[in-house]
Design an enzyme around this catalytic site. Structure first.
Site, PDB file in Angstrom:
ATOM      1  N   HIS A   1     -28.526  24.579   7.487  1.00 23.91           N
ATOM      2  CA  HIS A   1     -27.366  25.461   7.611  1.00 23.91           C
ATOM      3  C   HIS A   1     -26.347  25.227   6.504  1.00 23.91           C
ATOM      4  CE1 HIS A   1     -28.859  26.967  11.356  1.00 23.91           C
ATOM      5  NE2 HIS A   1     -28.914  25.749  11.879  1.00 23.91           N
TER       6      HIS A   1
ATOM      7  N   TRP B   1       0.897  -1.154   0.000  1.00 28.14           N
ATOM      8  CA  TRP B   1       0.000   0.000   0.000  1.00 28.14           C
ATOM      9  C   TRP B   1       0.935   1.203   0.000  1.00 28.14           C
ATOM     10  CZ3 TRP B   1      -1.213   4.173   3.311  1.00 28.14           C
ATOM     11  CH2 TRP B   1      -2.414   4.829   3.015  1.00 28.14           C
TER      12      TRP B   1
END
Ligand code: G6P
Length: 606
Positions: A502, A73
């Site tokens: 919001h 990885w």
């Protein structure tokens, strides 16, 4: 976080190493490589992509009785064949590495000045050359000298052509186990890699080095002194890690949840309570003292901790903080007296979570508890109080059964603390009663499978999705959104439903599916208003409705009815259909469900 495996045997080890890599692929899968010593030849094969691409490159005649292998990885250097491990130095040293070498640049400059040639962009190649620079016939001494200069984290396995029957491995901050066979020995990042060849393992401690050959092994502590460590027999079997009749590990793991939860509860609850022994003999003393709880975790485990925060404050009336480990570990935090530290981790190897625990000024806390799924993990071995989630091996990168069993484990922790602190017995009995019902209810919910598969079709061509929740269902919405983005690559965000107005409401139009879980609780009416706000903007609602949470739905809404009515375990149940939704969206989009791009199961780098 990569996977490493190594072997010294009389027989050819190439197939053992490739199988080991397949089992470690959950740790990374952007490239893979293997180095084998066969008589007087050191050979290397590397491939971009998954382990299968490497396996395809190795001819059946390829053999070697000593070898190391790696699945990567990428951290330093893009995924490419040239950056793939093993790295060589002067065609005699071969090395695989899991972790990050922080001071590699200065070492590299010095080695470069000494005439070493670098072919990759990795930090790892530096270590191969450094070991070569110290090698005077004894591999152990060369590795010992080299690791003394390294800063960072590493699990390393090294072989040298000059000494073909020896492998040296060491660990600092990255996991590494030694597997003991008959006339053959192994090392690997974890036991699962070696289950087909042995069940006898030694867990190396921080800073340990090990020298293995066919017949023997010797462990050395960081100070260079020989040491002995216990040999453990694992109960895990090689077969426990197979897909069975399922198409993907994730699908299998979703469907295993009723059993996993039953396993997690087995022998831990009585008729109306939790057994005293669950957290060990010292737990009662610690739990009596607790006045505040600090939870630290990453990813899906963080969401489990977030759910638990709501439970802890409501059930125990104790203040609870939850924070992601990568923030907590680098922040100066104020620790009120008698705080209990709780970590949650599926793997028990997540670098940030481990570091948070390791750096903890333990004297400031009244105790620490870890909730974990891997008995052999570093977290379990380094924690004082531990509860195993017993979910069984989880292979799919996106966590499913680990999450639900973490939630069950947190309820066991809450009830145990409550019991020590005099929580009303009827509350304890209610929670335990609901826990007992849970496996059956999960099995029922899994019957929604086909209905959800059909609903998933609506998401296939979408680019974004919104998940809304209130109260304890806000972290469940977060987990739902995480699951969808991880495996389907659809951008998904979770919001507390009350925050919609919001900001995120600006995103809502006919192209934005909005997923809502509606428990039949005190917040139902509020949630209903938020859903109207979505509908008024043309948004399409996908509602997972618990029993009793009746809504005045319209034809446009998609409502999936969940036939369960609970108080405490509701968020656990709500998770199941959201997992199925993500799974089927990913399948229909044709992504790599078990190994989504750029991710890994166990994140052992920070
Ligand atoms: C990775 C995995 C996630 C997991 C997270 C934390 O990101 O892909 O599924 O939730 O790590 O891992 P842990 O093992 O500590 O739970």
């Amino acid at each position: 976080m990569c996977g490493i495996v190594g072997a010294v045997a009389q027989r050819d080890v190439s197939a053992i190493l490739i199988e080991g890599l397949r089992r470690l692929e959950y740790r990374g899968y952007d490239s893979a490589g293997i180095a084998l010593i066969d008589r007087n030849k050191l050979e290397r094969f590397r491939a971009l992509g998954k382990v299968q691409a490497l396996a395809d490159k190795i001819s059946p005649e390829q053999a070697g009785s000593t070898g190391i292998a790696h699945t990567r990885w990428a951290t330093h250097g893009a995924p490419s064949e040239v950056n793939a491990h093993p790295h060589f130095s002067r065609d005699r040293i071969a090395l695989v590495h899991n972790g990050i070498i922080e001071n590699y640049k200065e070492i590299r400059e010095k080695l470069f000045a000494d005439g070493y040639e670098f072919e990759s962009e990795t930090d790892t190649e530096t270590v191969a050359h450094l070991i070569e620079s110290y090698f005077e016939g004894d591999l152990y001494s060369a590795v010992h000298k080299a690791v003394g200069q390294l800063e960072g984290t590493f699990g390393l396995a090294v072989i040298v052509l000059d000494d073909p029957d020896t492998l040296v491995a060491c660990r600092k901050g990255s996991p590494l186990v030694v597997g003991l066979g008959i006339q053959e020995n192994f090392v690997a990042s974890d036991v699962s890699a070696l289950l087909p060849v042995t069940n006898r393992f030694i867990y190396l401690e921080e800073g340990d080095l090990v020298v293995i050959n066919q017949k023997d092994y010797q462990i050395y502590g960081a100070n260079g002194e020989p040491k002995e460590l216990e040999v453990n027999i694992t109960e895990m079997s090689a077969d426990s890690i197979s897909k069975g009749s399922y198409r993907h590990y994730m699908q299998k793991e979703i469907h295993e949840q009723a059993n996993a939860v039953a396993e997690c509860l087995e022998g831990r609850i009585s008729e109306n309570g939790v057994l005293d022994s669950v957290f060990g003999p010292d737990s009662d003393r610690i739990f009596k003292q607790v006045k505040q709880i600090q939870i630290v975790a990453c990813g899906t485990s963080y969401h489990a901790g977030f759910v638990a925060k709501y439970w802890i404050e409501e059930i125990l009336g104790l203040p609870c903080q939850i924070e992601v480990a990568s923030e907590f570990r680098y922040r100066k935090s104020v620790v009120p007296q008698d705080t209990l530290f709780v970590t949650l981790s599926q793997s028990g190897e997540t670098a940030d979570t481990l570091a948070a625990l390791r750096n903890l000024p333990l004297e400031d806390y009244c105790g620490s508890v870890s909730i974990c799924n891997v008995p052999e993990s570093s977290l379990v071995r380094e924690s004082s109080l531990v509860l195993m989630t017993r979910a069984g091996p989880e292979i799919g990168v996106a966590s499913t059964k680990a999450f639900t069993t973490q939630l069950v484990s947190m309820l066991l922790l809450i009830v145990s603390i409550g019991k020590a602190r005099g929580l009303d017995e009827s509350v304890i009995a209610d929670i335990v009663h609901e826990l007992r019902e849970l496996p059956g209810q999960i099995s029922e919910l899994l019957k929604l499978d086909q209905q959800i598969e059909a609903v998933a079709e609506d998401f296939v061509d979408k680019h974004h999705a919104l998940f809304l929740g209130r109260g304890v269902h806000y972290p469940i919405a977060m987990e739902g959104a995480l699951k969808l983005k991880e495996i389907s690559y659809i951008h998904a965000e979770a919001y507390p439903a009350g925050e919609l107005k919001h900001g995120p409401l600006a995103l809502v139009d006919t192209e934005m599916p909005v997923v809502v879980v509606t428990p039949n609780d005190d917040l139902l009416e509020k949630l209903h208003s938020n859903m109207q706000e979505v509908k008024a903007r043309g948004g399409k609602l996908y509602v997972f409705a618990h029993q009793g949470a009746k809504l005045a739905e319209t034809e446009d809404d998609v409502v999936i009815q969940m036939n369960c009515e609970t108080r405490w375990t509701t968020p656990i149940l709500s998770t199941i259909p959201l997992q199925l939704l993500s799974y089927y969206v990913a399948v229909q989009r044709g992504t790599d469900v078990d190994q989504p791009r750029n991710l890994a199961k166990s994140v052992t780098v920070e």
